[in-house]
Design a protein around this motif. Structure first.
Motif, PDB file in Angstrom:
ATOM      1  N   UNK A   1       0.808  -1.207   0.086  1.00  0.00           N
ATOM      2  CA  UNK A   1      -0.154   0.000  -0.059  1.00  0.00           C
ATOM      3  C   UNK A   1       1.089   1.221  -0.054  1.00  0.00           C
ATOM      4  N   UNK A   2       1.935   1.265   0.874  1.00  0.00           N
ATOM      5  CA  UNK A   2       2.668   2.381   0.982  1.00  0.00           C
ATOM      6  C   UNK A   2       3.416   2.669  -0.427  1.00  0.00           C
ATOM      7  N   UNK A   3       3.916   1.688  -1.156  1.00  0.00           N
ATOM      8  CA  UNK A   3       4.648   1.919  -2.245  1.00  0.00           C
ATOM      9  C   UNK A   3       3.642   2.484  -3.310  1.00  0.00           C
ATOM     10  N   UNK A   4       2.682   1.603  -3.687  1.00  0.00           N
ATOM     11  CA  UNK A   4       1.408   2.161  -4.531  1.00  0.00           C
ATOM     12  C   UNK A   4       1.071   3.546  -4.376  1.00  0.00           C
ATOM     13  N   UNK A   5       0.907   4.063  -3.061  1.00  0.00           N
ATOM     14  CA  UNK A   5       0.562   5.455  -2.604  1.00  0.00           C
ATOM     15  C   UNK A   5       1.456   6.390  -2.591  1.00  0.00           C
ATOM     16  N   UNK A   6       2.706   5.914  -2.813  1.00  0.00           N
ATOM     17  CA  UNK A   6       3.945   6.683  -2.640  1.00  0.00           C
ATOM     18  C   UNK A   6       4.173   7.218  -1.230  1.00  0.00           C
ATOM     19  N   UNK A   7       4.099   6.514  -0.461  1.00  0.00           N
ATOM     20  CA  UNK A   7       4.009   7.129   1.171  1.00  0.00           C
ATOM     21  C   UNK A   7       5.610   6.682   1.645  1.00  0.00           C
TER      22      UNK A   7
ATOM     23  N   UNK B   1     -12.502   0.828   7.768  1.00  0.00           N
ATOM     24  CA  UNK B   1     -11.644   1.463   6.835  1.00  0.00           C
ATOM     25  C   UNK B   1     -10.533   2.066   7.545  1.00  0.00           C
ATOM     26  N   UNK B   2      -9.300   2.020   6.892  1.00  0.00           N
ATOM     27  CA  UNK B   2      -8.081   2.727   7.468  1.00  0.00           C
ATOM     28  C   UNK B   2      -7.962   4.140   7.132  1.00  0.00           C
ATOM     29  N   UNK B   3      -7.737   4.798   8.362  1.00  0.00           N
ATOM     30  CA  UNK B   3      -7.712   6.191   8.110  1.00  0.00           C
ATOM     31  C   UNK B   3      -6.225   6.546   7.498  1.00  0.00           C
ATOM     32  N   UNK B   4      -5.282   5.897   7.579  1.00  0.00           N
ATOM     33  CA  UNK B   4      -3.980   6.106   6.942  1.00  0.00           C
ATOM     34  C   UNK B   4      -4.124   5.783   5.549  1.00  0.00           C
ATOM     35  N   UNK B   5      -4.637   4.671   5.286  1.00  0.00           N
ATOM     36  CA  UNK B   5      -4.660   4.073   3.777  1.00  0.00           C
ATOM     37  C   UNK B   5      -6.418   4.144   3.429  1.00  0.00           C
ATOM     38  N   UNK B   6      -6.758   5.385   2.867  1.00  0.00           N
ATOM     39  CA  UNK B   6      -8.030   5.764   2.709  1.00  0.00           C
ATOM     40  C   UNK B   6      -8.710   4.516   1.456  1.00  0.00           C
ATOM     41  N   UNK B   7      -8.054   4.043   0.849  1.00  0.00           N
ATOM     42  CA  UNK B   7      -8.520   2.807   0.075  1.00  0.00           C
ATOM     43  C   UNK B   7      -8.844   1.458   0.769  1.00  0.00           C
ATOM     44  N   UNK B   8      -8.329   1.365   1.744  1.00  0.00           N
ATOM     45  CA  UNK B   8      -8.067   0.274   2.514  1.00  0.00           C
ATOM     46  C   UNK B   8      -9.448  -0.205   3.330  1.00  0.00           C
ATOM     47  N   UNK B   9      -9.945  -1.382   2.801  1.00  0.00           N
ATOM     48  CA  UNK B   9     -11.313  -1.722   3.969  1.00  0.00           C
ATOM     49  C   UNK B   9     -10.674  -3.234   4.556  1.00  0.00           C
ATOM     50  N   UNK B  10     -11.301  -3.475   5.614  1.00  0.00           N
ATOM     51  CA  UNK B  10     -11.081  -4.711   6.003  1.00  0.00           C
ATOM     52  C   UNK B  10     -11.037  -5.939   5.339  1.00  0.00           C
ATOM     53  N   UNK B  11     -12.001  -5.851   4.454  1.00  0.00           N
ATOM     54  CA  UNK B  11     -12.500  -6.876   3.450  1.00  0.00           C
ATOM     55  C   UNK B  11     -11.308  -7.306   2.623  1.00  0.00           C
ATOM     56  N   UNK B  12     -10.341  -6.082   2.179  1.00  0.00           N
ATOM     57  CA  UNK B  12      -9.368  -6.239   1.347  1.00  0.00           C
ATOM     58  C   UNK B  12      -8.301  -7.071   2.190  1.00  0.00           C
ATOM     59  N   UNK B  13      -8.107  -6.972   3.364  1.00  0.00           N
ATOM     60  CA  UNK B  13      -7.029  -7.590   4.047  1.00  0.00           C
ATOM     61  C   UNK B  13      -7.436  -9.184   4.254  1.00  0.00           C
ATOM     62  N   UNK B  14      -8.619  -9.368   4.496  1.00  0.00           N
ATOM     63  CA  UNK B  14      -9.286 -10.820   4.615  1.00  0.00           C
ATOM     64  C   UNK B  14      -9.022 -11.362   3.124  1.00  0.00           C
TER      65      UNK B  14
ATOM     66  N   UNK C   1      -4.452  -4.751  -8.449  1.00  0.00           N
ATOM     67  CA  UNK C   1      -5.910  -4.365  -8.030  1.00  0.00           C
ATOM     68  C   UNK C   1      -5.519  -3.110  -7.326  1.00  0.00           C
ATOM     69  N   UNK C   2      -4.541  -2.837  -6.335  1.00  0.00           N
ATOM     70  CA  UNK C   2      -4.500  -1.587  -5.951  1.00  0.00           C
ATOM     71  C   UNK C   2      -4.178  -0.479  -6.836  1.00  0.00           C
ATOM     72  N   UNK C   3      -3.378  -0.674  -7.802  1.00  0.00           N
ATOM     73  CA  UNK C   3      -3.124   0.340  -8.917  1.00  0.00           C
ATOM     74  C   UNK C   3      -4.496   0.913  -9.642  1.00  0.00           C
ATOM     75  N   UNK C   4      -5.265  -0.293  -9.778  1.00  0.00           N
ATOM     76  CA  UNK C   4      -6.545   0.015 -10.444  1.00  0.00           C
ATOM     77  C   UNK C   4      -7.510   1.115  -9.549  1.00  0.00           C
ATOM     78  N   UNK C   5      -7.434   0.646  -8.247  1.00  0.00           N
ATOM     79  CA  UNK C   5      -8.213   1.388  -7.242  1.00  0.00           C
ATOM     80  C   UNK C   5      -7.761   2.731  -7.155  1.00  0.00           C
ATOM     81  N   UNK C   6      -6.576   2.660  -7.044  1.00  0.00           N
ATOM     82  CA  UNK C   6      -5.766   4.143  -6.720  1.00  0.00           C
ATOM     83  C   UNK C   6      -6.064   5.051  -7.916  1.00  0.00           C
ATOM     84  N   UNK C   7      -5.820   4.401  -9.104  1.00  0.00           N
ATOM     85  CA  UNK C   7      -6.304   5.245 -10.348  1.00  0.00           C
ATOM     86  C   UNK C   7      -7.820   5.904 -10.321  1.00  0.00           C
ATOM     87  N   UNK C   8      -8.640   4.742  -9.817  1.00  0.00           N
ATOM     88  CA  UNK C   8     -10.007   5.132  -9.963  1.00  0.00           C
ATOM     89  C   UNK C   8     -10.213   6.230  -8.622  1.00  0.00           C
ATOM     90  N   UNK C   9      -9.713   5.973  -7.591  1.00  0.00           N
ATOM     91  CA  UNK C   9      -9.886   6.870  -6.279  1.00  0.00           C
ATOM     92  C   UNK C   9      -9.580   8.216  -6.802  1.00  0.00           C
TER      93      UNK C   9
END
Length: 224
Positions: free
Chosen positions: A77-83, A179-192, A213-221
């Protein structure tokens, strides 16, 4: 008084323990520091001290497997969000004024990473980590939710083997979140889904698929 979560079992079909725990009660801060010094840094066990209670926990395979997989997801997540991350691992987070000294499974500076970049963290002057992960599959006597709330850790993830709880600090108190406050695109279901697919597809294939999947979600977000 000493309690332990380890129980002797002769049933070979029983699920193996994920952790071994021993809890010591009525331990002073100075006694804790003496125990910490005596055990040294080169040890498998992790110590958590909170207001007179000392837990000595040895992680076993199930614990360490989940710990490693969630770490990999956080880093993806950090890599794809450039954190930028400052990963503190299981560093001892000593705060004498709170009589608190956890050694979490993972802790990270993310939002406050620029404040601690390239330095040794001093919690007397530096903020607490932005995100802490604890895997507690067996019972723990330590009230970790209260402990990290006292430390004002902004986000605390706790996984009990089947359920992930995300706590977000709001006005000094933890509130559960889907959802995560740090990673806005992250839900618990993604972790599961990530954890489940690692078991069926393997870690490398799952990470590759989740990165796409994360790249697609980030682009959409960020297109909104």
């Amino acid at each position: 008084m000493i309690t332990t979560s380890e129980m002797i079992s002769r049933n070979p079909q029983e699920t193996p323990l994920a952790e071994k725990r021993v809890t010591l009660h009525n331990i002073s801060w100075s006694a804790y520091e003496q125990i910490l010094d005596a055990l040294g840094d080169n040890r498998a066990a992790r110590l958590t001290y909170y207001q007179g209670m000392l837990e000595i926990m040895t992680p076993l395979e199930e614990h360490e497997s989940v710990n490693s997989l969630v770490r990999q997801l956080i880093e993806l997540l950090a890599e794809e969000l450039n954190f930028n991350l400052k990963s503190m691992g299981s560093t001892t987070l000593k705060i004498p004024i709170l009589k608190s000294s956890p050694e979490p499974d993972k802790c990270y500076y993310i939002q406050n990473e620029p404040l601690v970049r390239g330095k040794t963290v001093n919690l007397a002057v530096d903020p607490p980590p932005d995100l802490i992960l604890e895997v507690d599959i067996t019972h723990t006597d330590i009230n970790k939710k209260q402990m990290y709330e006292d430390m004002k850790v902004p986000e605390f993830w706790r996984y009990n083997g089947t359920k992930l709880t995300i706590y977000i600090l709001e006005q000094g108190e933890y509130q559960e979140s889907e959802t995560s406050a740090t990673f806005a695109i992250l839900t618990k279901s993604i972790v599961y889904d990530f954890l489940a697919q690692c078991k069926t597809l393997g870690e490398t294939q799952t990470k590759r698929a989740f990165r796409k999947m994360l790249q697609a979600q980030i682009q959409q977000y960020f297109s909104y």
